[in-house]
Scaffold this active site. Sequence first.
Site, PDB file in Angstrom:
ATOM      1  N   HIS A  87       0.825  -1.220   0.000  1.00  0.00           N
ATOM      2  CA  HIS A  87       0.000   0.000   0.000  1.00  0.00           C
ATOM      3  C   HIS A  87       0.854   1.262   0.000  1.00  0.00           C
ATOM      4  O   HIS A  87       0.548   2.223  -0.697  1.00  0.00           O
ATOM      5  CB  HIS A  87      -0.928   0.020   1.220  1.00  0.00           C
ATOM      6  N   TYR A  97      -9.661   4.619   2.232  1.00  0.00           N
ATOM      7  CA  TYR A  97     -10.326   3.460   2.851  1.00  0.00           C
ATOM      8  C   TYR A  97     -11.859   3.479   2.791  1.00  0.00           C
ATOM      9  O   TYR A  97     -12.474   2.431   2.605  1.00  0.00           O
ATOM     10  CB  TYR A  97      -9.817   3.257   4.293  1.00  0.00           C
ATOM     11  N   GLU A 139       0.564   1.838   8.198  1.00  0.00           N
ATOM     12  CA  GLU A 139       1.014   2.572   7.009  1.00  0.00           C
ATOM     13  C   GLU A 139       1.541   3.956   7.394  1.00  0.00           C
ATOM     14  O   GLU A 139       2.523   4.433   6.837  1.00  0.00           O
ATOM     15  CB  GLU A 139      -0.129   2.636   5.977  1.00  0.00           C
TER      16      GLU A 139
HETATM   17  C1  HEM Z   1      -8.918  -3.497   4.859  1.00  0.00           C
HETATM   18  C2  HEM Z   1      -8.735  -3.019   3.616  1.00  0.00           C
HETATM   19  C3  HEM Z   1      -7.782  -3.597   2.602  1.00  0.00           C
HETATM   20  C4  HEM Z   1      -7.265  -4.854   2.455  1.00  0.00           C
HETATM   21  C5  HEM Z   1      -7.536  -6.062   3.322  1.00  0.00           C
HETATM   22  C6  HEM Z   1      -6.377  -4.832   1.307  1.00  0.00           C
HETATM   23  C7  HEM Z   1      -5.681  -5.921   0.803  1.00  0.00           C
HETATM   24  C8  HEM Z   1      -4.717  -5.876  -0.193  1.00  0.00           C
HETATM   25  C9  HEM Z   1      -3.903  -6.977  -0.641  1.00  0.00           C
HETATM   26  C10 HEM Z   1      -3.998  -8.409  -0.116  1.00  0.00           C
HETATM   27  C11 HEM Z   1      -3.055  -6.532  -1.582  1.00  0.00           C
HETATM   28  C12 HEM Z   1      -2.008  -7.339  -2.360  1.00  0.00           C
HETATM   29  C13 HEM Z   1      -0.691  -7.245  -1.626  1.00  0.00           C
HETATM   30  C14 HEM Z   1       0.397  -8.027  -2.343  1.00  0.00           C
HETATM   31  O1  HEM Z   1       0.799  -7.603  -3.437  1.00  0.00           O
HETATM   32  O2  HEM Z   1       0.812  -9.040  -1.818  1.00  0.00           O
HETATM   33  C15 HEM Z   1      -3.339  -5.110  -1.750  1.00  0.00           C
HETATM   34  C16 HEM Z   1      -2.687  -4.304  -2.647  1.00  0.00           C
HETATM   35  C17 HEM Z   1      -3.203  -3.090  -3.045  1.00  0.00           C
HETATM   36  N1  HEM Z   1      -4.266  -2.436  -2.466  1.00  0.00           N
HETATM   37 FE1  HEM Z   1      -5.239  -2.968  -0.802  1.00  0.00          FE
HETATM   38  N2  HEM Z   1      -6.368  -3.590   0.784  1.00  0.00           N
HETATM   39  C18 HEM Z   1      -7.220  -2.801   1.524  1.00  0.00           C
HETATM   40  C19 HEM Z   1      -7.502  -1.489   1.298  1.00  0.00           C
HETATM   41  C20 HEM Z   1      -7.138  -0.806   0.154  1.00  0.00           C
HETATM   42  C21 HEM Z   1      -7.595   0.514  -0.203  1.00  0.00           C
HETATM   43  C22 HEM Z   1      -8.496   1.383   0.656  1.00  0.00           C
HETATM   44  C23 HEM Z   1      -7.044   0.808  -1.417  1.00  0.00           C
HETATM   45  C24 HEM Z   1      -7.237   2.041  -2.264  1.00  0.00           C
HETATM   46  C25 HEM Z   1      -8.423   2.469  -2.605  1.00  0.00           C
HETATM   47  C26 HEM Z   1      -6.222  -0.307  -1.793  1.00  0.00           C
HETATM   48  C27 HEM Z   1      -5.465  -0.376  -2.935  1.00  0.00           C
HETATM   49  C28 HEM Z   1      -4.485  -1.295  -3.187  1.00  0.00           C
HETATM   50  C29 HEM Z   1      -3.516  -1.205  -4.281  1.00  0.00           C
HETATM   51  C30 HEM Z   1      -3.424  -0.082  -5.310  1.00  0.00           C
HETATM   52  C31 HEM Z   1      -2.703  -2.325  -4.185  1.00  0.00           C
HETATM   53  C32 HEM Z   1      -1.545  -2.707  -5.102  1.00  0.00           C
HETATM   54  C33 HEM Z   1      -2.104  -3.355  -6.336  1.00  0.00           C
HETATM   55  C34 HEM Z   1      -1.045  -3.797  -7.297  1.00  0.00           C
HETATM   56  O3  HEM Z   1      -0.078  -4.464  -6.881  1.00  0.00           O
HETATM   57  O4  HEM Z   1      -1.206  -3.485  -8.477  1.00  0.00           O
HETATM   58  N3  HEM Z   1      -6.305  -1.269  -0.826  1.00  0.00           N
HETATM   59  N4  HEM Z   1      -4.337  -4.748  -0.886  1.00  0.00           N
END
Ligand code: HEM
Length: 149
Positions: A87, A97, A139
């Site tokens: 993130h 969020y 974060e």
């Molecule tokens: C409790 C809330 C959230 C959970 C559980 C979550 C979970 C995850 C997970 C599992 C990944 C992949 C990590 C990896 O590469 O191993 C990830 C990446 C990401 N998340 Fe979240 N996330 C949350 C909230 C958010 C929010 C609020 C945003 C933005 C609106 C967001 C945007 C992203 C982005 C941009 C990536 C990277 C994607 C990429 O690699 O192209 N996430 N998140």
Amino acid sequence: MREPLTSDTIATVKATAPALEQRGVEITTRMYERLFVDPEIKALFNEAAHISGEQPKRLAAAILAFAKNVNKVDVLEGAIDKICHRHVATHIKPEHYPAVANALLPAIRDVLGEAATDEVLAAWGQAYWFLADIMIEREKRLYSHAETN
Ligand code: HEM
């Protein structure tokens, strides 16, 4: 930090997690349809990861796994840490969020219909924010650490 979840909320979330997992792909697909209506949010996501279908699966799987373990989040320490690093690398901020909550909860209702009662959605909303707060805090620390280095 938010109040701890009540035992009722934990029980409701745990009881409904299997149903959500069974229909996880449908919920994920619907969630992203809702989330990506906002072009600024869409731009945050790496297109490649999204097009490959990996990112929706990762995000939804993580939210569901966290919800199932919501009463013992310490077992998820390593997983949370990995996500938070990703993130920070993709510039996710606290203000992003609500968009995920606002996409996820209606998507659960879209897919599960009446099985997703108000009580179920309220419990999932609490669980989401419980986890989100942990991640936002972590974060923040990662961002400030990056600034001082
Ligand atoms: C409790 C809330 C959230 C959970 C559980 C979550 C979970 C995850 C997970 C599992 C990944 C992949 C990590 C990896 O590469 O191993 C990830 C990446 C990401 N998340 Fe979240 N996330 C949350 C909230 C958010 C929010 C609020 C945003 C933005 C609106 C967001 C945007 C992203 C982005 C941009 C990536 C990277 C994607 C990429 O690699 O192209 N996430 N998140």
